[in-house]
Scaffold this motif. Sequence first.
Motif, PDB file in Angstrom:
ATOM      1  N   GLU A  90     -52.487 -23.247 -25.751  1.00 20.66           N
ATOM      2  CA  GLU A  90     -53.128 -23.356 -24.437  1.00 20.66           C
ATOM      3  C   GLU A  90     -52.087 -23.389 -23.321  1.00 20.66           C
ATOM      4  OE1 GLU A  90     -57.133 -25.657 -24.386  1.00 20.66           O
ATOM      5  OE2 GLU A  90     -55.914 -26.553 -25.985  1.00 20.66           O
ATOM      6  N   LEU A  91     -50.955 -24.047 -23.563  1.00 20.88           N
ATOM      7  CA  LEU A  91     -49.874 -24.027 -22.572  1.00 20.88           C
ATOM      8  C   LEU A  91     -49.343 -22.609 -22.401  1.00 20.88           C
ATOM      9  CD1 LEU A  91     -47.886 -27.292 -23.379  1.00 20.88           C
ATOM     10  CD2 LEU A  91     -49.047 -26.735 -21.232  1.00 20.88           C
ATOM     11  N   SER A  92     -49.217 -21.878 -23.517  1.00 24.64           N
ATOM     12  CA  SER A  92     -48.768 -20.481 -23.449  1.00 24.64           C
ATOM     13  C   SER A  92     -49.754 -19.637 -22.647  1.00 24.64           C
ATOM     14  CB  SER A  92     -48.608 -19.893 -24.855  1.00 24.64           C
ATOM     15  OG  SER A  92     -47.429 -20.366 -25.453  1.00 24.64           O
ATOM     16  N   ALA A  93     -51.043 -19.848 -22.888  1.00 23.46           N
ATOM     17  CA  ALA A  93     -52.068 -19.106 -22.152  1.00 23.46           C
ATOM     18  C   ALA A  93     -52.008 -19.446 -20.662  1.00 23.46           C
ATOM     19  CB  ALA A  93     -53.450 -19.405 -22.717  1.00 23.46           C
ATOM     20  N   LEU A  94     -51.789 -20.703 -20.351  1.00 23.93           N
ATOM     21  CA  LEU A  94     -51.665 -21.138 -18.960  1.00 23.93           C
ATOM     22  C   LEU A  94     -50.460 -20.461 -18.312  1.00 23.93           C
ATOM     23  CD1 LEU A  94     -52.791 -23.295 -16.848  1.00 23.93           C
ATOM     24  CD2 LEU A  94     -50.877 -24.699 -17.619  1.00 23.93           C
ATOM     25  N   ALA A  95     -49.317 -20.474 -18.998  1.00 21.50           N
ATOM     26  CA  ALA A  95     -48.090 -19.888 -18.457  1.00 21.50           C
ATOM     27  C   ALA A  95     -48.219 -18.379 -18.271  1.00 21.50           C
ATOM     28  CB  ALA A  95     -46.910 -20.212 -19.373  1.00 21.50           C
ATOM     29  N   ALA A  96     -48.939 -17.716 -19.169  1.00 24.95           N
ATOM     30  CA  ALA A  96     -49.072 -16.265 -19.125  1.00 24.95           C
ATOM     31  C   ALA A  96     -50.195 -15.802 -18.200  1.00 24.95           C
ATOM     32  CB  ALA A  96     -49.311 -15.719 -20.531  1.00 24.95           C
ATOM     33  N   GLY A  97     -51.097 -16.709 -17.828  1.00 27.12           N
ATOM     34  CA  GLY A  97     -52.248 -16.349 -17.001  1.00 27.12           C
ATOM     35  C   GLY A  97     -51.972 -16.450 -15.515  1.00 27.12           C
ATOM     36  N   ASP A  98     -53.050 -16.452 -14.753  1.00 24.13           N
ATOM     37  CA  ASP A  98     -52.949 -16.519 -13.295  1.00 24.13           C
ATOM     38  C   ASP A  98     -52.246 -17.778 -12.821  1.00 24.13           C
ATOM     39  OD1 ASP A  98     -54.160 -14.070 -12.946  1.00 24.13           O
ATOM     40  OD2 ASP A  98     -56.169 -14.912 -12.648  1.00 24.13           O
ATOM     41  N   ALA A  99     -52.511 -18.908 -13.473  1.00 26.76           N
ATOM     42  CA  ALA A  99     -51.870 -20.167 -13.070  1.00 26.76           C
ATOM     43  C   ALA A  99     -50.358 -20.067 -13.210  1.00 26.76           C
ATOM     44  CB  ALA A  99     -52.404 -21.326 -13.899  1.00 26.76           C
ATOM     45  N   GLY A 100     -49.889 -19.300 -14.207  1.00 20.74           N
ATOM     46  CA  GLY A 100     -48.458 -19.132 -14.436  1.00 20.74           C
ATOM     47  C   GLY A 100     -47.743 -18.380 -13.330  1.00 20.74           C
ATOM     48  N   LYS A 101     -48.495 -17.698 -12.463  1.00 17.73           N
ATOM     49  CA  LYS A 101     -47.886 -17.012 -11.326  1.00 17.73           C
ATOM     50  C   LYS A 101     -47.498 -17.997 -10.229  1.00 17.73           C
ATOM     51  CE  LYS A 101     -50.473 -12.863 -12.320  1.00 17.73           C
ATOM     52  NZ  LYS A 101     -51.685 -12.128 -12.036  1.00 17.73           N
ATOM     53  N   LYS A 102     -48.209 -19.140 -10.196  1.00 14.77           N
ATOM     54  CA  LYS A 102     -47.951 -20.153  -9.169  1.00 14.77           C
ATOM     55  C   LYS A 102     -47.209 -21.361  -9.724  1.00 14.77           C
ATOM     56  CE  LYS A 102     -52.431 -19.735  -8.320  1.00 14.77           C
ATOM     57  NZ  LYS A 102     -53.769 -20.118  -7.945  1.00 14.77           N
ATOM     58  N   LEU A 103     -47.272 -21.543 -11.031  1.00 14.25           N
ATOM     59  CA  LEU A 103     -46.748 -22.736 -11.685  1.00 14.25           C
ATOM     60  C   LEU A 103     -45.814 -22.327 -12.816  1.00 14.25           C
ATOM     61  CD1 LEU A 103     -47.165 -25.930 -12.325  1.00 14.25           C
ATOM     62  CD2 LEU A 103     -48.745 -25.079 -14.055  1.00 14.25           C
ATOM     63  N   LYS A 104     -44.649 -22.927 -12.885  1.00 13.83           N
ATOM     64  CA  LYS A 104     -43.736 -22.688 -14.000  1.00 13.83           C
ATOM     65  C   LYS A 104     -43.999 -23.751 -15.053  1.00 13.83           C
ATOM     66  CE  LYS A 104     -41.816 -19.224 -12.126  1.00 13.83           C
ATOM     67  NZ  LYS A 104     -42.222 -17.917 -12.530  1.00 13.83           N
ATOM     68  N   VAL A 105     -44.051 -23.341 -16.304  1.00 14.02           N
ATOM     69  CA  VAL A 105     -44.220 -24.243 -17.433  1.00 14.02           C
ATOM     70  C   VAL A 105     -42.947 -24.178 -18.257  1.00 14.02           C
ATOM     71  CG1 VAL A 105     -45.556 -24.738 -19.526  1.00 14.02           C
ATOM     72  CG2 VAL A 105     -46.709 -23.802 -17.503  1.00 14.02           C
ATOM     73  N   ILE A 106     -42.389 -25.359 -18.593  1.00 16.93           N
ATOM     74  CA  ILE A 106     -41.237 -25.405 -19.483  1.00 16.93           C
ATOM     75  C   ILE A 106     -41.471 -26.469 -20.548  1.00 16.93           C
ATOM     76  CG2 ILE A 106     -39.614 -24.591 -17.709  1.00 16.93           C
ATOM     77  CD1 ILE A 106     -38.516 -27.482 -17.537  1.00 16.93           C
ATOM     78  N   GLY A 107     -40.878 -26.265 -21.696  1.00 20.86           N
ATOM     79  CA  GLY A 107     -40.927 -27.240 -22.773  1.00 20.86           C
ATOM     80  C   GLY A 107     -39.552 -27.810 -23.018  1.00 20.86           C
ATOM     81  N   ILE A 108     -39.462 -29.122 -23.109  1.00 20.78           N
ATOM     82  CA  ILE A 108     -38.196 -29.781 -23.423  1.00 20.78           C
ATOM     83  C   ILE A 108     -38.350 -30.396 -24.799  1.00 20.78           C
ATOM     84  CG2 ILE A 108     -36.585 -31.620 -22.791  1.00 20.78           C
ATOM     85  CD1 ILE A 108     -37.192 -31.032 -19.880  1.00 20.78           C
ATOM     86  N   GLY A 109     -37.663 -29.798 -25.765  1.00 17.11           N
ATOM     87  CA  GLY A 109     -37.783 -30.189 -27.163  1.00 17.11           C
ATOM     88  C   GLY A 109     -36.899 -31.356 -27.531  1.00 17.11           C
ATOM     89  N   ILE A 110     -37.492 -32.281 -28.259  1.00 16.21           N
ATOM     90  CA  ILE A 110     -36.783 -33.472 -28.717  1.00 16.21           C
ATOM     91  C   ILE A 110     -36.589 -33.324 -30.223  1.00 16.21           C
ATOM     92  CG2 ILE A 110     -36.883 -35.997 -28.870  1.00 16.21           C
ATOM     93  CD1 ILE A 110     -38.603 -35.863 -26.274  1.00 16.21           C
ATOM     94  N   ASP A 111     -35.551 -32.597 -30.576  1.00 18.40           N
ATOM     95  CA  ASP A 111     -35.211 -32.333 -31.976  1.00 18.40           C
ATOM     96  C   ASP A 111     -33.861 -31.622 -31.969  1.00 18.40           C
ATOM     97  OD1 ASP A 111     -35.264 -31.982 -34.745  1.00 18.40           O
ATOM     98  OD2 ASP A 111     -37.363 -31.396 -34.775  1.00 18.40           O
ATOM     99  N   SER A 112     -33.435 -31.199 -33.132  1.00 14.95           N
ATOM    100  CA  SER A 112     -32.150 -30.508 -33.248  1.00 14.95           C
ATOM    101  C   SER A 112     -32.276 -29.069 -32.758  1.00 14.95           C
ATOM    102  CB  SER A 112     -31.682 -30.513 -34.701  1.00 14.95           C
ATOM    103  OG  SER A 112     -32.526 -29.689 -35.483  1.00 14.95           O
ATOM    104  N   PRO A 113     -31.166 -28.489 -32.320  1.00  9.73           N
ATOM    105  CA  PRO A 113     -31.208 -27.090 -31.880  1.00  9.73           C
ATOM    106  C   PRO A 113     -31.727 -26.146 -32.968  1.00  9.73           C
ATOM    107  CG  PRO A 113     -29.151 -28.109 -31.189  1.00  9.73           C
ATOM    108  CD  PRO A 113     -29.849 -29.093 -32.087  1.00  9.73           C
ATOM    109  N   SER A 114     -31.320 -26.357 -34.219  1.00  9.95           N
ATOM    110  CA  SER A 114     -31.758 -25.446 -35.285  1.00  9.95           C
ATOM    111  C   SER A 114     -33.253 -25.556 -35.554  1.00  9.95           C
ATOM    112  CB  SER A 114     -30.960 -25.674 -36.567  1.00  9.95           C
ATOM    113  OG  SER A 114     -31.205 -26.960 -37.089  1.00  9.95           O
ATOM    114  N   ASN A 115     -33.804 -26.771 -35.519  1.00  8.19           N
ATOM    115  CA  ASN A 115     -35.243 -26.935 -35.750  1.00  8.19           C
ATOM    116  C   ASN A 115     -36.065 -26.303 -34.639  1.00  8.19           C
ATOM    117  OD1 ASN A 115     -34.939 -28.256 -38.197  1.00  8.19           O
ATOM    118  ND2 ASN A 115     -35.135 -30.290 -37.319  1.00  8.19           N
TER     119      ASN A 115
END
Length: 182
Positions: A90-115
């Motif tokens: 759903e976050l991907s759909a939001l980022a790729a849709g109309d809302a994503g043109k006005k809003l940037k979505v980012i994910g900050i992962g809490i795990d190792s780089p390889s995972n």
Amino acid sequence: MKKNNLIAYSVIALLFGAMGAWVGTHQKEAAPPVTATIAPGVTGPVDALYKQSLPDVKGASQALAQYKGQPLLVNFWAPWCAPCVQEMPELSALAAGDAGKKLKVIGIGIDSPSNIAEFANKFKIAYPLYVAGMGGTELSRQFGNTGGGLPYTVLIGADGQVKKTYLGRLKFDQLRADLGAL
């Protein structure tokens, strides 16, 4: 038509949940010790966020200041967190849709780089993912996530002010209403 969409979203959410559980049980390395602290001259959590440079899933360092001056949805997540993984389609759909043109979505992962890289390679996420290790937990605490729970999402206005925070799996109807108020 809506029933078919609901079934499709449910299947995708189940697949993401299963993948999150699999990744969580097959972790290769511990997350590197990263500490995110508010540096001298930094006035609050948004300022601290924009001072960060985090590696993306390919390992290239990215300055989060690139998002300054635009509405931003920051999602703290981990591959082993089932609710985190379930909300990603759903976050991907939001980022790729109309809302994503006005809003940037980012994910900050809490795990190792390889995972995180392994997860990103298996699932095509439509928004940038960054690796913060355990330092991401500290950064989320600066936004009010005192218990360090995941997922934790922060809505930041173009003015650099925190508009709302969300602990747990997002309720997208509520998020869309909050986005409408930006």
